[in-house]
Design a protein around this motif. Structure first.
Motif, PDB file in Angstrom:
ATOM      1  N   LEU A   1       0.917  -1.208   0.143  1.00 58.88           N
ATOM      2  CA  LEU A   1      -0.115   0.022   0.104  1.00 58.88           C
ATOM      3  C   LEU A   1       0.766   1.423   0.041  1.00 58.88           C
ATOM      4  N   GLY A   2       1.674   1.375  -1.037  1.00 55.76           N
ATOM      5  CA  GLY A   2       2.415   2.525  -1.212  1.00 55.76           C
ATOM      6  C   GLY A   2       1.694   3.550  -2.128  1.00 55.76           C
ATOM      7  N   PHE A   3       2.559   4.417  -2.622  1.00 51.65           N
ATOM      8  CA  PHE A   3       1.956   5.435  -3.515  1.00 51.65           C
ATOM      9  C   PHE A   3       3.040   5.486  -4.819  1.00 51.65           C
ATOM     10  N   PRO A   4       2.428   5.924  -5.964  1.00 46.29           N
ATOM     11  CA  PRO A   4       3.063   6.071  -7.040  1.00 46.29           C
ATOM     12  C   PRO A   4       4.409   6.873  -7.122  1.00 46.29           C
ATOM     13  N   ARG A   5       5.430   6.311  -7.695  1.00 48.85           N
ATOM     14  CA  ARG A   5       6.802   7.144  -7.702  1.00 48.85           C
ATOM     15  C   ARG A   5       6.889   8.020  -8.953  1.00 48.85           C
ATOM     16  N   ARG A   6       7.488   9.113  -9.059  1.00 49.46           N
ATOM     17  CA  ARG A   6       7.837   9.718 -10.173  1.00 49.46           C
ATOM     18  C   ARG A   6       8.968   8.797 -10.880  1.00 49.46           C
TER      19      ARG A   6
END
Length: 607
Positions: A120-125
């Protein structure tokens, strides 16, 4: 005549076929009955989610193409719920009898909300260089985002994830803020902080970016002081290197009744906030003298002195604030700066979930209103920076909902989903009622007793979520336009707004709070938290409210005091900045009818 009739029928059929085949015509124009439904159910492009998932776009705003920005660019994009699931929950709300849960059920562990094994992470650039064109960079970001979503859905079965943001444009704003900022202010609502603190984001900022995070426990005035201290210690134990600050923009401004729309105050004054000095001290420890923050400290002192000398200070007399609107070209092709505190300026990035009070924190730090405040999630539409002083700059970011395993009904009560857009609010009302003493607070009469008058000795009827909504509609006079039946949908929305605004307060607790309650109620930091909330002691606070604050007479009938208190359902919430009610007459004696927020939390010992 028969031939003419046949010809006319054929002509009408051909015309309908031609109309249906027109490109882009879905029959959902602004005047169409189904326009609002279809606008909310538009299919999202491949930049926001995979091709197999339906996305609902929320909070459509009118757009003038000649304007400087598109207000719909950063609107909320959530996964659409199936019709069968919605109907199932609606049926359950009619049938399930509400049962009060134990105090242990209110305790929530952050590891249950964000399990580490669920990804449950977040999208990285993705990485990039200056040789890439803008189009190739955008395509790479879109591909990386689709890969992130595919991995997330592969680890979590359908229906297990909470609502979370599917709009790539909003995630891009988060990337820009993280890259530009030296210190991150992660703002959460003290009533449910573990729902709004993604551990993966914290580890990314402190690990990969090598930057500091200050956790701002906002809306501290809505929680009993022992619970504020308990949450502060719990977060410190989970994240030892985290700077934690308690904050409130409404010191000593409680609601006098459950239905009161605005907190009682003489005049809106953002300089009365509690916590700006604590944020300054945290930043001083982090910067260790590398940035001259004396101008910030002087500003806080000037605001405090001017407030003491002149309580009627207006925004016109306040210091001017330089505001910068960041263009897309400046944001998209900007690399993360490796140099902290560039040119001797400290850049603070304000991030958080919708409705946690980011805009209120910025207004309080500035000392006057520079950002519009709204209870509607997704109100902040674009990236802006504000120069607090010549050496301190604030960055505002649209609210972002991270993926988690939290109950969706609890998410709605936390204010991340616009209440007006809910298809089925009744299950959230049931969730709320099982965790608050709603009967004593709302003073409801069961619908069955209204239809058939029974003897007082009869057995107390059982309540369902639907019964609560129907009883509230009857008490508030919510009726449907045509049949004049009780408008249960409007009543359900009204109850949810009471919870989100803090008038019907639901506060979660850290693990083990019930066992250690006596310890927190006798904690040495208790006077400090009460002073931050504007309550030196409970008795003094009551006396001050009776003698000094402007409000409505408590001797008036309750329905008259609270008339239309929650009728402004679609307003943007800016009215919180205005004064409330009429001045109390000197000969009015309060009857003592005041909603005890600790009673709502079953915290009578704290009073």
């Amino acid at each position: 005549r028969h031939a003419l009739k046949v010809f006319s029928t054929k002509l009408k059929e051909n015309f309908l076929v031609l109309v249906c085949d027109l490109p882009g015509d879905t029959g959902s124009g602004p005047s169409s009955r189904n326009a609002s439904v279809e606008r909310g159910g538009e299919r999202q492009s491949d930049t926001s989610d995979s091709e197999t998932t339906d996305i609902r776009r929320i909070n459509q705003q009118p757009f003038n193409r000649e304007g400087r920005y598109d207000p719909n660019r950063f609107r909320l994009h959530f996964e659409k719920e199936g019709k069968e699931e919605v109907e199932k929950r609606k049926k359950l709300a009619r049938e399930k009898v509400l049962q009060q849960v134990s105090d242990k059920e209110l305790e929530v562990d952050i590891n249950d909300i964000y399990p580490s094994e669920k990804g449950l992470g977040f999208p990285r650039r993705p990485s990039w260089n200056y040789e890439m064109t803008r189009e190739s960079l955008l395509r790479k970001e879109e591909k990386s985002y689709r890969d992130y979503l595919d991995d997330l859905h592969s680890r979590n079965p359908p229906g297990s994830l909470s609502h979370f943001e599917h709009n790539l444009e909003t995630w891009r704003q988060l990337w820009r803020v993280l890259e530009m900022s030296d210190v991150i202010l992660l703002i959460v609502d003290i009533r449910h902080p573990v729902l709004q603190f993604p551990p993966d984001l914290y580890h990314y900022i402190t690990g990969e970016l090598q930057k500091h995070v200050v956790l701002v426990l906002n809306k501290a005035d809505l929680c009993p002081p022992p619970l504020v201290i308990a949450w502060k210690h719990y977060m410190a134990s989970q994240f030892p290197h985290l700077e934690i600050v308690c904050f409130t923009s409404h010191r000593g401004q409680p609601y006098s009744t459950v239905l009161q729309k605005k907190r009682m105050r003489r005049k809106a004054d953002w300089s009365q906030a509690g916590g700006p000095l604590d944020i300054l001290k945290s930043c001083q420890e982090i910067t260790s003298g590398r940035v001259d923050l004396s101008s910030w400290e002087q500003k806080i002192q000037r605001d405090a002195v001017s407030e003491r000398l002149d309580g009627e200070r207006t925004d016109e007399g306040a210091e001017s604030v330089l505001v910068e609107h960041q263009s897309d070209s400046a944001l998209e092709m900007s690399s993360p700066s490796q140099e902290l505190y560039k040119d001797g300026v400290l850049t603070l990035g304000c991030i958080g979930f919708p409705n946690v009070g980011k805009s209120s924190v910025i207004n309080s730090l500035v000392g006057r209103k520079v950002v519009s405040v709204s209870r509607t999630p997704g109100h902040t539409k674009y990236f802006q920076t504000y120069y607090l002083t010549p050496t301190v700059k604030l960055c505002d970011c649209p609210g972002l909902v991270f993926p988690s395993r939290v109950n969706k009904q609890l998410q709605i009560l936390a204010g991340i989903y616009p209440v007006s857009q809910l298809q089925e609010p009744y299950s959230s009302v049931g969730y709320l009622c099982e965790r608050t003493p709603f009967l004593s607070i709302l003073k409801l009469k069961h619908p069955s007793l209204q239809e058939n008058e029974r003897n007082q000795e009869s057995e107390e009827p059982s309540w369902t979520a639907w019964d609560v909504c129907e009883a509230w509609a009857e008490r508030r006079g919510y009726k449907t336009a045509k049949a004049a039946r009780n408008d249960v949908y409007r009543a359900a929305n009204s109850l949810l707004r009471l919870a989100i605004d803090g008038r019907l307060c639901l506060c979660l607790r850290p693990p083990g709070y019930s066992c250690l309650r006596e310890h927190w109620e006798n904690h040495p930091d208790l006077p400090e938290i009460m002073a931050l909330q504007g309550r030196a002691t409970e008795e003094e606070g009551t006396a001050e409210r009776d003698d000094e604050e402007d409000g409505e007479s408590s001797t008036e009938p309750e329905e008259e005091r609270d008339r239309d208190a929650d009728d402004d359902e679609d307003g943007d919430g800016d009215d919180e900045d205005e004064g409330f009610g009429h001045p109390r007459r000197s000969d009015d004696k309060p009857s003592g009818f005041t909603v005890n927020m600790y009673n709502v939390l079953r915290e009578n010992e704290c009073e």
